[in-house]
Design a protein around this motif. Structure first.
Motif, mmCIF file in Angstrom:
data_model
loop_
_atom_site.group_PDB
_atom_site.id
_atom_site.type_symbol
_atom_site.label_atom_id
_atom_site.label_comp_id
_atom_site.label_asym_id
_atom_site.label_seq_id
_atom_site.Cartn_x
_atom_site.Cartn_y
_atom_site.Cartn_z
ATOM 1 N N ASP A 188 -10.654 27.874 9.369
ATOM 2 C CA ASP A 188 -10.511 27.081 7.844
ATOM 3 C C ASP A 188 -8.694 26.827 8.212
ATOM 4 O O ASP A 188 -7.766 27.173 7.292
ATOM 5 C CB ASP A 188 -10.459 28.050 6.818
ATOM 6 N N ALA A 189 -8.059 26.506 10.006
ATOM 7 C CA ALA A 189 -6.516 26.835 9.903
ATOM 8 C C ALA A 189 -6.129 25.246 9.546
ATOM 9 O O ALA A 189 -6.703 24.609 9.249
ATOM 10 C CB ALA A 189 -6.657 25.960 11.763
ATOM 11 N N PRO A 190 -5.272 25.340 9.105
ATOM 12 C CA PRO A 190 -4.266 23.721 8.486
ATOM 13 C C PRO A 190 -4.371 23.403 9.309
ATOM 14 O O PRO A 190 -3.996 22.964 10.723
ATOM 15 C CB PRO A 190 -3.255 24.590 7.611
ATOM 16 N N ILE A 191 -4.415 21.557 8.712
ATOM 17 C CA ILE A 191 -4.287 20.142 9.458
ATOM 18 C C ILE A 191 -2.984 19.781 9.591
ATOM 19 O O ILE A 191 -2.397 19.694 8.285
ATOM 20 C CB ILE A 191 -5.741 19.415 9.302
ATOM 21 N N LYS A 192 -2.188 18.807 10.855
ATOM 22 C CA LYS A 192 -1.801 18.414 11.221
ATOM 23 C C LYS A 192 -1.877 16.856 11.524
ATOM 24 O O LYS A 192 -1.862 16.780 11.724
ATOM 25 C CB LYS A 192 -0.445 19.205 12.221
ATOM 26 N N ILE A 193 -0.693 15.818 10.841
ATOM 27 C CA ILE A 193 -1.222 14.583 11.047
ATOM 28 C C ILE A 193 0.177 14.375 12.036
ATOM 29 O O ILE A 193 1.161 14.505 11.802
ATOM 30 C CB ILE A 193 -0.815 13.538 10.179
ATOM 31 N N ILE A 194 0.132 14.127 13.420
ATOM 32 C CA ILE A 194 0.342 14.120 14.848
ATOM 33 C C ILE A 194 0.637 12.366 14.883
ATOM 34 O O ILE A 194 0.076 11.251 14.617
ATOM 35 C CB ILE A 194 0.634 14.857 15.708
ATOM 36 N N ASP A 195 1.730 11.821 15.769
ATOM 37 C CA ASP A 195 1.343 10.597 16.788
ATOM 38 C C ASP A 195 1.829 9.839 16.061
ATOM 39 O O ASP A 195 1.128 8.530 15.424
ATOM 40 C CB ASP A 195 0.096 10.557 17.497
ATOM 41 N N PHE A 196 2.967 9.494 15.390
ATOM 42 C CA PHE A 196 3.289 7.785 14.760
ATOM 43 C C PHE A 196 3.516 6.792 15.134
ATOM 44 O O PHE A 196 4.985 6.122 15.265
ATOM 45 C CB PHE A 196 4.623 9.069 13.215
ATOM 46 N N GLY A 197 3.799 6.723 16.453
ATOM 47 C CA GLY A 197 4.012 5.679 17.719
ATOM 48 C C GLY A 197 3.376 4.239 16.962
ATOM 49 O O GLY A 197 3.847 3.532 17.465
ATOM 50 N N LEU A 198 2.499 4.027 16.533
ATOM 51 C CA LEU A 198 2.250 3.079 15.708
ATOM 52 C C LEU A 198 2.892 2.837 13.805
ATOM 53 O O LEU A 198 2.492 2.001 13.634
ATOM 54 C CB LEU A 198 0.525 2.669 16.053
ATOM 55 N N SER A 199 3.590 3.780 13.803
ATOM 56 C CA SER A 199 3.480 3.521 11.646
ATOM 57 C C SER A 199 4.593 2.713 12.000
ATOM 58 O O SER A 199 5.684 2.882 12.807
ATOM 59 C CB SER A 199 4.056 4.876 11.254
ATOM 60 N N ARG A 200 4.693 2.522 10.505
ATOM 61 C CA ARG A 200 6.002 1.739 10.235
ATOM 62 C C ARG A 200 6.332 1.463 8.774
ATOM 63 O O ARG A 200 5.256 2.042 8.198
ATOM 64 C CB ARG A 200 5.690 -0.240 10.553
ATOM 65 N N HIS A 201 7.244 1.204 8.507
ATOM 66 C CA HIS A 201 7.904 1.066 6.957
ATOM 67 C C HIS A 201 6.427 -0.826 6.370
ATOM 68 O O HIS A 201 7.387 -1.756 7.060
ATOM 69 C CB HIS A 201 8.945 1.064 6.474
ATOM 70 N N ALA A 202 6.467 0.035 5.757
ATOM 71 C CA ALA A 202 5.408 -1.535 5.287
ATOM 72 C C ALA A 202 5.776 -2.112 3.970
ATOM 73 O O ALA A 202 7.456 -1.713 3.229
ATOM 74 C CB ALA A 202 4.018 -1.149 4.117
ATOM 75 N N ASP A 203 6.111 -3.690 3.711
ATOM 76 C CA ASP A 203 7.448 -4.156 3.069
ATOM 77 C C ASP A 203 6.820 -3.282 1.441
ATOM 78 O O ASP A 203 6.106 -3.329 0.906
ATOM 79 C CB ASP A 203 7.408 -6.134 3.160
ATOM 80 N N PRO A 204 8.205 -3.345 0.309
ATOM 81 C CA PRO A 204 7.832 -2.630 -0.854
ATOM 82 C C PRO A 204 7.088 -3.152 -1.761
ATOM 83 O O PRO A 204 6.556 -2.655 -2.282
ATOM 84 C CB PRO A 204 9.062 -1.727 -0.785
ATOM 85 N N THR A 205 7.489 -4.600 -0.876
ATOM 86 C CA THR A 205 7.229 -6.565 -2.665
ATOM 87 C C THR A 205 5.149 -6.305 -2.063
ATOM 88 O O THR A 205 4.791 -6.203 -2.788
ATOM 89 C CB THR A 205 7.962 -7.031 -2.703
ATOM 90 N N PHE A 206 4.862 -6.488 -1.139
ATOM 91 C CA PHE A 206 4.056 -7.775 -0.571
ATOM 92 C C PHE A 206 3.304 -5.831 0.105
ATOM 93 O O PHE A 206 2.073 -6.149 -0.002
ATOM 94 C CB PHE A 206 4.500 -8.412 0.260
ATOM 95 N N GLY A 207 3.538 -5.604 1.360
ATOM 96 C CA GLY A 207 2.752 -4.878 1.870
ATOM 97 C C GLY A 207 2.273 -4.982 3.282
ATOM 98 O O GLY A 207 1.344 -4.970 3.958
ATOM 99 N N VAL A 208 2.418 -6.882 3.223
ATOM 100 C CA VAL A 208 0.990 -6.998 4.052
ATOM 101 C C VAL A 208 2.248 -7.007 5.727
ATOM 102 O O VAL A 208 2.821 -7.346 5.494
ATOM 103 C CB VAL A 208 1.363 -8.051 3.891
#
Length: 464
Positions: free
Chosen positions: A192-212
């Motif tokens: 039952d080990a806690p899970i951690k998200i890694i690798d934000f290499g493809l992440s980005r900030h979405a446009d807060p208005t349209f988000g497209v």
């Protein structure tokens, strides 16, 4: 003093001019490479990681760096450090963006970035230490177990924590865009080990208005159909989570072709199925949950926060996820040097036109040879291994269905065939090899051979 050699050519000689230009480009590249190591490209100044940390044994390695265990000299805290050679960095801005996002996010189920160091040769990212390995490896272990997959309650608890982390990311307009089992670490080796998200290499900030967003990024098997169509929002993360839940519950992917392009075609065109017998004992609530996350129309998918309130999740998770403690120390690092956006910041699209939503699959004229952090990640080591894993699952399903209708004598005969066909003794043979072996064996009647051929043709190796 440096001597500069000039290539003397006749100005009217095209070949000579080309050689002179090439020589000039080579000198420029050599100077750039030399200066690259002498100046900081990520941090504000060069620094030595060993001044603060003792660096120990290697924990893992990949194409982009080596991960080692390290300890803080003053506090003795055990951490991990990922070392990336500057010579292997193809896109500095992508790495800057990943570091910037990791500095921004603070959540118990997202890997914590502690420090960033840069010396003449390498970039060093110091993070919390996770000793449980990747969820991907835990999945492969489960596939070899008697049950062959995770239990529903374990999946529900795990996915609830993932949804909590993604809901937090989406609340600050961060979209991960590459969620998959390889990008989840387990804090320790406990079940039952806690899970951690890694690798934000493809992440980005979405446009807060349209988000497209329009860039085709991600990994086959997990990429959402709207990403392939180049028009998507943060709901692409919800689709990826749905694929992960599907795999964890049954042991194989909902859409899996013989290659990456066939897989992406299926994602766009095929309907979701829950085949027997793998899904027979899985609850209707779990299936409904998966269906809600894998709706083709992203506007009909729940948000991460809404998915957390799903009855299937609530059935197994009775308490709220652990919140970030107010007094928890978060190591503040100076922001990375900012610069004006340029064309270089724009993601690179796939080198092929988007496929129509209907019609036959038309593969591109040439396979992709240049894979960057802003394209669909095709044929990576883990992707290739996962494809082989899925093919083995298909063979196991075929043999399970076949042996249920055979007598003990026929099962014994089939076993001897396996031994003869499997010449290298690795326990794996191709389906075509089975066809040939059965055809040559006199112990099988004509009707049984036809039955086996019919079963072979129904296997979903190619579903159109």
């Amino acid at each position: 003093r440096e001597k500069r050699h000039t290539l003397h050519t006749d100005n009217n000689d095209p070949q000579g001019r080309q050689q002179q230009q090439q020589s000039g480009r080579e000198r420029t590249l050599r100077r750039t490479a030399s200066n690259f190591s002498k100046m900081p490209v990520i941090t504000r100044a060069l620094s030595e990681i060993k001044e603060k940390y003792n660096v120990h044994e290697v924990l893992g390695s990949g194409s982009f760096g080596i991960v080692r265990r390290c300890t803080n000299r003053k506090t003795g805290e055990e951490l991990a450090v990922k070392t990336i050679a500057k010579s292997k960095i193809n896109d500095v801005e992508t790495l800057k963006r990943e570091i910037s996002i990791l500095q921004e996010v603070h959540h118990p189920h997202i890997i914590r970035l502690v420090d960033v160091y840069e010396d003449f040769e390498s970039i060093h990212l110091v993070t919390e230490l996770c000793t449980g390995g990747e969820l991907y490896d835990r999945l492969l272990e489960k596939s070899e177990s008697e049950e062959g997959h995770f239990e529903e309650n374990d999946v529900a608890v795990m996915i609830r924590d993932v949804l909590d982390a993604i809901a937090y990311c989406h609340s600050i307009n961060v979209v991960h865009r590459d969620l998959k089992p390889e990008n989840f670490l387990l804090a320790n080796e406990d079940e039952d080990a806690p899970i951690k998200i890694i690798d934000f290499g493809l992440s980005r900030h979405a446009d807060p208005t349209f988000g497209v967003m329009e860039s085709r990024v991600g990994t086959p098997y997990y990429v959402a159909p709207e990403v392939l169509q180049r028009h998507y929002t943060s709901k692409c993360d919800i689709w990826s989570i749905g694929v992960i839940v599907y795999i964890l519950l049954c042991g194989f992917a909902p859409f899996a072709g013989d290659n990456d392009y066939e897989t992406m075609y299926q994602i766009e065109n095929y309907e979701l199925e829950f085949p027997s017998p793998e899904w027979d004992d899985i609850s209707h609530e779990a299936k409904d949950f998966v269906k809600s996350l894998l709706r083709k129309d992203p506007t009909h998918r729940p948000t991460a926060k809404e998915a957390m309130a799903n009855p299937w999740i609530a059935r197994f998770v009775k308490e709220e996820a652990e919140p970030l403690k107010e007094d928890e120390e978060v190591v503040a690092m100076p922001p990375l040097p900012s610069r004006k956006a340029s064309v270089g910041d724009m993601p690179l699209p796939l080198q092929s036109k988007p496929r129509p939503s209907v019609g036959p699959l038309v593969p591109p004229p040439k396979p992709l040879t240049r894979i960057s952090s802003t394209t669909i990640r095709l044929d990576g080591d883990k992707t290739t291994a996962f494809r082989k894993f899925l093919q083995n699952i298909k063979i196991k399903k075929a043999m399970g269905n076949l042996t249920r209708g055979l007598s003990s004598l026929e099962v014994k005969a089939l076993g001897s065939i396996f031994q003869r066909v499997d010449r290298d003794g690795d326990g794996r043979i191709a389906l075509q090899d089975i066809d040939k072996a059965v055809e040559m064996d006199p112990k099988f009647s004509g009707s049984m051979k036809e039955k086996l051929k019919e079963l072979r043709d129904k296997l979903p190796m190619r579903r159109w």
